[in-house]
Design a protein around this motif. Structure first.
Motif, PDB file in Angstrom:
ATOM      1  N   LEU A 154       0.822  -1.205   0.000  1.00 44.03           N
ATOM      2  CA  LEU A 154       0.000   0.000   0.000  1.00 44.03           C
ATOM      3  C   LEU A 154       0.858   1.259   0.000  1.00 44.03           C
ATOM      4  N   THR A 155       2.131   1.108   0.364  1.00 46.72           N
ATOM      5  CA  THR A 155       3.044   2.247   0.375  1.00 46.72           C
ATOM      6  C   THR A 155       4.200   1.975  -0.576  1.00 46.72           C
ATOM      7  N   ARG A 156       4.941   3.015  -0.894  1.00 43.35           N
ATOM      8  CA  ARG A 156       6.064   2.854  -1.813  1.00 43.35           C
ATOM      9  C   ARG A 156       7.170   2.013  -1.174  1.00 43.35           C
ATOM     10  N   MET A 157       7.781   1.190  -1.962  1.00 41.46           N
ATOM     11  CA  MET A 157       8.822   0.287  -1.484  1.00 41.46           C
ATOM     12  C   MET A 157      10.132   1.049  -1.342  1.00 41.46           C
ATOM     13  N   THR A 158      10.856   0.800  -0.260  1.00 42.39           N
ATOM     14  CA  THR A 158      12.083   1.536   0.024  1.00 42.39           C
ATOM     15  C   THR A 158      13.301   0.844  -0.583  1.00 42.39           C
ATOM     16  N   ALA A 159      14.414   1.561  -0.614  1.00 40.98           N
ATOM     17  CA  ALA A 159      15.654   1.001  -1.164  1.00 40.98           C
ATOM     18  C   ALA A 159      16.133  -0.222  -0.381  1.00 40.98           C
ATOM     19  N   PRO A 160      16.142  -0.203   0.972  1.00 43.89           N
ATOM     20  CA  PRO A 160      16.559  -1.406   1.701  1.00 43.89           C
ATOM     21  C   PRO A 160      15.680  -2.614   1.368  1.00 43.89           C
ATOM     22  N   ALA A 161      14.370  -2.388   1.229  1.00 40.59           N
ATOM     23  CA  ALA A 161      13.468  -3.500   0.906  1.00 40.59           C
ATOM     24  C   ALA A 161      13.765  -4.063  -0.481  1.00 40.59           C
ATOM     25  N   VAL A 162      14.062  -3.190  -1.441  1.00 45.61           N
ATOM     26  CA  VAL A 162      14.409  -3.641  -2.794  1.00 45.61           C
ATOM     27  C   VAL A 162      15.703  -4.448  -2.770  1.00 45.61           C
ATOM     28  N   GLY A 183       4.544   1.435  -6.207  1.00 49.07           N
ATOM     29  CA  GLY A 183       5.656   2.296  -6.585  1.00 49.07           C
ATOM     30  C   GLY A 183       6.856   2.166  -5.665  1.00 49.07           C
ATOM     31  N   LEU A 184       7.915   2.873  -6.010  1.00 48.92           N
ATOM     32  CA  LEU A 184       9.159   2.857  -5.251  1.00 48.92           C
ATOM     33  C   LEU A 184       9.511   4.265  -4.799  1.00 48.92           C
ATOM     34  N   THR A 185      10.229   4.352  -3.693  1.00 49.08           N
ATOM     35  CA  THR A 185      10.785   5.642  -3.313  1.00 49.08           C
ATOM     36  C   THR A 185      11.883   5.993  -4.315  1.00 49.08           C
ATOM     37  N   GLU A 186      12.291   7.246  -4.329  1.00 49.98           N
ATOM     38  CA  GLU A 186      13.313   7.655  -5.297  1.00 49.98           C
ATOM     39  C   GLU A 186      14.615   6.869  -5.132  1.00 49.98           C
ATOM     40  N   PRO A 187      15.124   6.681  -3.894  1.00 46.45           N
ATOM     41  CA  PRO A 187      16.347   5.871  -3.745  1.00 46.45           C
ATOM     42  C   PRO A 187      16.153   4.435  -4.223  1.00 46.45           C
ATOM     43  N   ALA A 188      14.950   3.884  -4.006  1.00 47.15           N
ATOM     44  CA  ALA A 188      14.684   2.514  -4.452  1.00 47.15           C
ATOM     45  C   ALA A 188      14.677   2.435  -5.975  1.00 47.15           C
ATOM     46  N   ALA A 189      14.073   3.427  -6.618  1.00 45.24           N
ATOM     47  CA  ALA A 189      14.035   3.444  -8.084  1.00 45.24           C
ATOM     48  C   ALA A 189      15.440   3.536  -8.669  1.00 45.24           C
ATOM     49  N   GLU A 190      16.333   4.215  -7.951  1.00 39.71           N
ATOM     50  CA  GLU A 190      17.705   4.360  -8.448  1.00 39.71           C
ATOM     51  C   GLU A 190      18.462   3.038  -8.431  1.00 39.71           C
ATOM     52  N   VAL A 191      18.070   2.105  -7.568  1.00 39.68           N
ATOM     53  CA  VAL A 191      18.707   0.784  -7.579  1.00 39.68           C
ATOM     54  C   VAL A 191      18.544   0.155  -8.960  1.00 39.68           C
TER      55      VAL A 191
END
Length: 486
Positions: free
Chosen positions: A94-102, A134-142
């Protein structure tokens, strides 16, 4: 293979009981995104499996994990030679996925491959993360900067957490696995993010799958589309200006059996027979281009109006010079929120998707200004608490936010005092602010209709003259002039 094998627990087809079990179809609100968050986890995984079956056909063999398990993969696709070519992991959050989770999801695959080297082979293997939230911006950068950010330093803490949490990795020592994870695995895997809009397009490109999960059709029936077009034409023929006449003539020039409705766009000139023979990726591109004209312009208009709201607030501050600094901030937010409420209402099912904005649009200006007083007070308090003069240098972000909060609070040490000061400022400047608000909102469109055509100004002198006239009007407006409406 043993029960702990990476490939255990997968089936080539849905269990008959599961496949035939009744499941409610969700209502499609008609927006760019489908309501994936209302599917349960298993239904979302089954949806992914069915889409992969449709995508690969007989060229590959998708398999589905039995039951809902968090083991880093839900669908595995094999080539005709039995080689793993794609892994799909579903994350219906339900919330954007974070970089650590990715990183942790990718690490699960990497550590399995470390324990069982034949999983991925020599690659390449596509790893798709289906995350409609969706992803957070740091997560999308992965994903966008892969493999630049996939380093030992960035992975160490996440890897140790994954190793400690999952029993299947109890024999793994990070010091032993890190070289494999950061080099061979990095070179073999090809991470891809699938967001909500992307997935919605894929589902709508497969009518039978769409109909199994959702309750409306991808394409409006031809009869309905034609009826809608005839209604528009009937209304337009009552107009007398040349623009309306040109549009009516152009629409009438297309055969009635070559008018298709695609969510927010009428596409004329293509037969259903042609579109019906599009490959899935071709249909995906077709739908995307059809709806992007309006949504793209709305995005540009929203960005421009956000900038104009900030400029209007700045102009008020410089001309009125209010003694209460916070009133300018509240005014800027009020302008932006009023604009967003109107723009969102244009979107398909916008009022249902953003009910609070729909309610906001009904409020009088006096209630809009300062509606989030408590929220702003809390924000200013966080800015004050987050600044440490011993740690943060002048000009740093915490120091800058501290100065903004200090000025906005204007000496108020309690919420009651802050609220009282703001109320006095509203009483003093309210009429002027409402006038400026109304002038700003006069610029914000209530509806947008985009008509594009293969017949351009280069093909028609009348259209060229009209374009020159339009550019002249815009040039006058850029120079601060005004244009009289005839």
């Amino acid at each position: 293979m043993t029960e702990t094998s990476y490939f255990s627990g997968f089936v080539d087809a849905l269990d008959p009981v599961e496949a035939e079990a009744p499941a409610p179809r969700l209502a499609d609100p008609g927006a760019e995104r489908l309501p994936f968050d209302l599917l349960d986890d298993r239904r979302f995984e089954v949806l992914a499996y069915r889409l992969k079956c449709a995508e690969f056909g007989t060229d590959a063999r998708p398999t589905l994990m039995q039951g809902v398990k968090d083991r880093g993969r839900d669908v595995i696709v094999y080539s005709s030679k039995g080689k793993v070519v794609q892994i799909v992991q579903c994350k219906r959050l339900l919330t954007r996925m974070t970089a650590p989770a990715v990183r942790q999801e990718l690490l699960k695959v990497a550590l399995h491959a470390f324990l069982q080297p034949d999983i991925l082979g020599e690659g390449p293997v596509s790893y798709e993360l289906w995350c409609p939230g969706g992803l957070t911006e740091p997560a999308a950068e992965v994903f966008s900067r892969w493999p630049t950010l996939w380093t030992e330093a960035s992975l160490k803490s996440d890897a140790e957490e994954v190793i400690g949490e999952y029993a299947g990795f109890k024999s793994v020592v990070w010091a032993d696995a890190k070289d494999f994870v950061t080099t061979p695995f990095r070179d073999v895997i090809r991470p891809v993010q699938r967001h909500g809009v992307d997935l919605a397009i894929k589902v709508r490109a497969c009518p039978d799958i769409y109909a199994a999960f959702f309750q409306t059709n991808v394409v409006v029936g031809l009869g309905e589309a034609e009826a809608a077009f005839r209604k528009i034409m009937a209304e337009m023929t009552q107009m007398t200006d040349n623009d309306a006449k040109h549009l009516v003539d152009r629409v009438a020039s297309f055969r009635s059996d070559q008018r298709l409705m695609m969510l927010s766009a009428f596409v004329l000139g293509l037969s259903p027979q042609l579109v019906g023979r599009f490959e899935p990726h071709e249909f995906e591109e077709f739908v995307t281009h059809a709806i992007q004209a309006t949504t793209g312009i709305m995005k540009t208009v929203t960005a421009a109006c956000t900038r104009l709201a900030a400029e209007a607030a700045k102009d008020f501050r410089e001309s009125a010079r209010p003694t209460n600094s916070a009133i300018t901030h509240f005014f800027s937010q009020t302008l932006t929120t009023s604009m967003l409420a109107r723009m969102t209402a244009m979107m398909p099912a916008g009022k249902k998707m953003q009910p609070k904005l729909a309610e906001w649009a009904q409020l009088p200006f006096s209630e809009r200004l300062g509606w989030n007083t408590r929220e702003m007070w809390d924000s200013y308090q966080r800015c004050l608490a987050g600044y440490d003069p011993k740690k943060h240098r002048p000009g740093s972000d915490p120091e800058f936010r501290f100065r903004i909060a200090k000025k906005a609070l204007d000496g108020a040490t309690t919420f009651e005092q802050f609220e009282k000061n703001l109320k006095m400022a509203k009483e003093k400047h309210g009429p002027e602010l409402e006038k400026r608000h109304d002038a700003y909102m006069a610029l914000v469109p209530e509806q947008i209709l985009v008509v594009t055509d293969t017949l351009t100004a280069l093909d028609s002198k009348a259209l060229m003259d009209r374009m020159v006239e339009t550019m002249g009007v815009l040039e006058v407006m850029r120079k601060g002039g005004s244009v009289r409406n005839e």
